[in-house]
Structures are given as C-alpha cells and as structure tokens.
Design an enzyme around this catalytic site. Sequence first.
Site, PDB file in Angstrom:
ATOM      1  N   SER A 219      30.838  23.726  19.532  1.00  0.00           N
ATOM      2  CA  SER A 219      30.558  22.648  20.481  1.00  0.00           C
ATOM      3  C   SER A 219      29.135  22.698  21.023  1.00  0.00           C
ATOM      4  CB  SER A 219      31.538  22.707  21.666  1.00  0.00           C
ATOM      5  OG  SER A 219      32.858  22.494  21.237  1.00  0.00           O
TER       6      SER A 219
ATOM      7  N   ARG B 112      46.111  36.409  36.207  1.00  0.00           N
ATOM      8  CA  ARG B 112      46.892  35.990  37.376  1.00  0.00           C
ATOM      9  C   ARG B 112      47.730  37.096  37.993  1.00  0.00           C
ATOM     10  NH1 ARG B 112      48.813  30.423  34.518  1.00  0.00           N
ATOM     11  NH2 ARG B 112      46.855  29.268  34.749  1.00  0.00           N
TER      12      ARG B 112
ATOM     13  N   CYS C 205      49.503  25.338  36.693  1.00  0.00           N
ATOM     14  CA  CYS C 205      49.524  24.001  37.289  1.00  0.00           C
ATOM     15  C   CYS C 205      50.853  23.698  37.985  1.00  0.00           C
ATOM     16  CB  CYS C 205      49.223  22.934  36.235  1.00  0.00           C
ATOM     17  SG  CYS C 205      50.097  23.174  34.679  1.00  0.00           S
TER      18      CYS C 205
ATOM     19  N   GLY D 159      48.953  19.203  29.733  1.00  0.00           N
ATOM     20  CA  GLY D 159      49.046  20.635  29.982  1.00  0.00           C
ATOM     21  C   GLY D 159      48.779  21.444  28.728  1.00  0.00           C
TER      22      GLY D 159
ATOM     23  N   ARG E 227      58.707  19.798  28.434  1.00  0.00           N
ATOM     24  CA  ARG E 227      57.567  18.922  28.101  1.00  0.00           C
ATOM     25  C   ARG E 227      58.098  17.521  27.844  1.00  0.00           C
ATOM     26  NH1 ARG E 227      52.688  20.645  29.142  1.00  0.00           N
ATOM     27  NH2 ARG E 227      52.704  22.408  27.677  1.00  0.00           N
TER      28      ARG E 227
ATOM     29  N   HIS F  14      52.539  16.262  36.285  1.00  0.00           N
ATOM     30  CA  HIS F  14      53.732  17.111  36.202  1.00  0.00           C
ATOM     31  C   HIS F  14      54.698  16.731  37.321  1.00  0.00           C
ATOM     32  CE1 HIS F  14      51.854  19.322  33.136  1.00  0.00           C
ATOM     33  NE2 HIS F  14      51.673  20.493  33.718  1.00  0.00           N
TER      34      HIS F  14
END
EC number: 1.2.1.11
Length: 338
Positions: A40, A100, A131, A162, A236, A243
Amino acid sequence: MAYKVAVVGATGAVGRELLTTLSERKFPASEVVALASERSAGSEVSYGEDHVLKVQNLATFDFAGIDIVLSSPGAKVSAEYSPKAAQAGAVVIDNTSHFRMDPDVPLIVPEVNPEALAGYTKRNIIANPNCSTIQLALAMKPLHELAKIKRVVVSTYQAVSGAGKDGMDELFNQTRGIFVNDPVKKEQFTKQIAFNAIPHIDSFMDDGYTKEEWKMMVETKKILDPSIKLTATCVRIPVFIGHSEAVTMEFEKPISVEQARLALREQEGITVIDHRQDEGYVTPAECAGEDATFVSRIRVDPTVDNGLSMWVVSDNLRKGAALNTVQIAELLVREHLS
C-alpha cells in the site's frame, strides 16, 4: 501543545475512519503520518476534507519523534510493531486483540474506566476493546453502579464491516450475485452471508465458544468488574455498518425500568430512544455515522429476580473502533501528556 501522530493500518476500514475522526474532532496534531504494508506504500488516503496523505511503508518507518501511534493493522502485525513504536518513545493505542488481556496494558473505554489509563506507563501501550464489548460496557456502567450486575446474557448481531473492507465487499458481491443467479463465493465468511445469519465469529475454542464470544466475556470483566458473569452468542448478519446486541442483565438489588432509563440517559456516550410503539427504537441503519451508543426496548425480565432486558446499537467503525481510540488519545493528552 500539538503532537506527532502515526496511524498504522491507514488504508483499512478502521484506519480510514481513524483519520476522519482525528480531523473531525480537531485532535491537536502537528503532523499525521499514514502507515500501511509495503503493497500500500505510495497510495494516498484522505485526512479530513482538505488533506491527502501519502502512505508510508510500516516495515521501514522510524518511529523516533512520534508521540502517539493509533494502530489497527491486525493482531499479528501489531504484535510486532506496537512494541517497536513504544520502545521508540511513542504511546501506542492499539485497536487489535493482541494486547487487551495483557495485565500490564490498560483496556480503556474513556466514559467507563478512565482511571485505568494511568497504567499505560508500564509498556507505553493502551488497548482499545473489542467493538461489541465497548457498547456493552457503556450500557452496563451506569446500571452496575446503580444496582450491581451479577449476570449478563448477550446475543450480538454484528455487521460485516467488523471483518474489514473484504467482509463488506463479500456481502455486496454475494447480494448482487444472488439476484443474477451467480454462484455464491465464500472467502471471508464460513457460510453465505447475504440474506443469512452466521453464528460464528472468529475461531472456535475448546469449550465451544468462539474467540469473539470469549473476548466479550473476559474484556467486560477487565473493564468493569471481574465478579460479573457473562455469556455471549455472537452472530454475523448481512448489515454493512452497526452492531446490535440483545442484552439481559440480572442485578443484586431491585432496579426499575424508570431508574435504568434515567441512569442510562445520564451516562456520557449513551442516547436512550425507547418508545413502546412502531419505530420507537434504533436499528443499525440509523446508528451508522453516529458517535452515540443507542439503548432501546428497556423492559423487565420476569424470569429472574431483579432482571432487565434491552437492545443496544452502535456504529462499530466509530465508537466500536476509531472514535473510542481517538477518545483515548484525547484523554491521554489531557490527563497525562500535557
């Protein structure tokens, strides 16, 4: 004071949203650098309405002199480059799952546990939660303070964004293909996503839960209270952005619908739209592009003592990712770096 900011994963869906959010909120940046993979490098991304940034190669970038890194390149890439940026002196706000649950890395929703941010100095890394965890923690916070939550049962209905730009492309291409009788091609999802619902996000674990469900369980405990029991089913659905969560909470003390509604209305980051009539609730279609997390359909759960059920909706690219990350950066500069 102004800060030099680097956005890692700048060409992805969250990275682009990060750049937009930084500009919209007028974050005090003296310079913004866009970083992505070698393939990129050299491409361009927008930073606000009037600025275009040339993407630089993450692999060869020198983080010396960068104050804050907003990182969203995927867990494996972040595991390699976030520590490098931190060692170079930057404070990294990482939007991937990798850090996390590290006990030396604070996991922050600014409206919920801002005091935990002080722990960032142990590794110079701050984690942005999943999220679906963010919007759930926002809705739980005022109610937990009011009546102490014992147990949560949550079912999520998660947008394809997501899974990134490729997930959005797959929904678009499958939907278009079905209308012209093309064969369904599955690349990002395990089953057809168009006109379907898939009860499977991330990999399966030994206990039968998926990693996405596990994230919600352990992250909520780390952010709010380790004594809270939580079970999740993550699904999903064929929605591009937003969401949704059906949430039932069981409390230690009695709590009325009216008390809950008032507490939620007073919670920063929450908007309550709860009318018991047609269209008296928020859906993903209305939350896209909005900063708030919306709560609707607040009602008593008659199957347990002190139970409430509700519907929680949020834009997963904004509050679920970019906005929460930028809000952490704002809190960081306001409370710790200025």
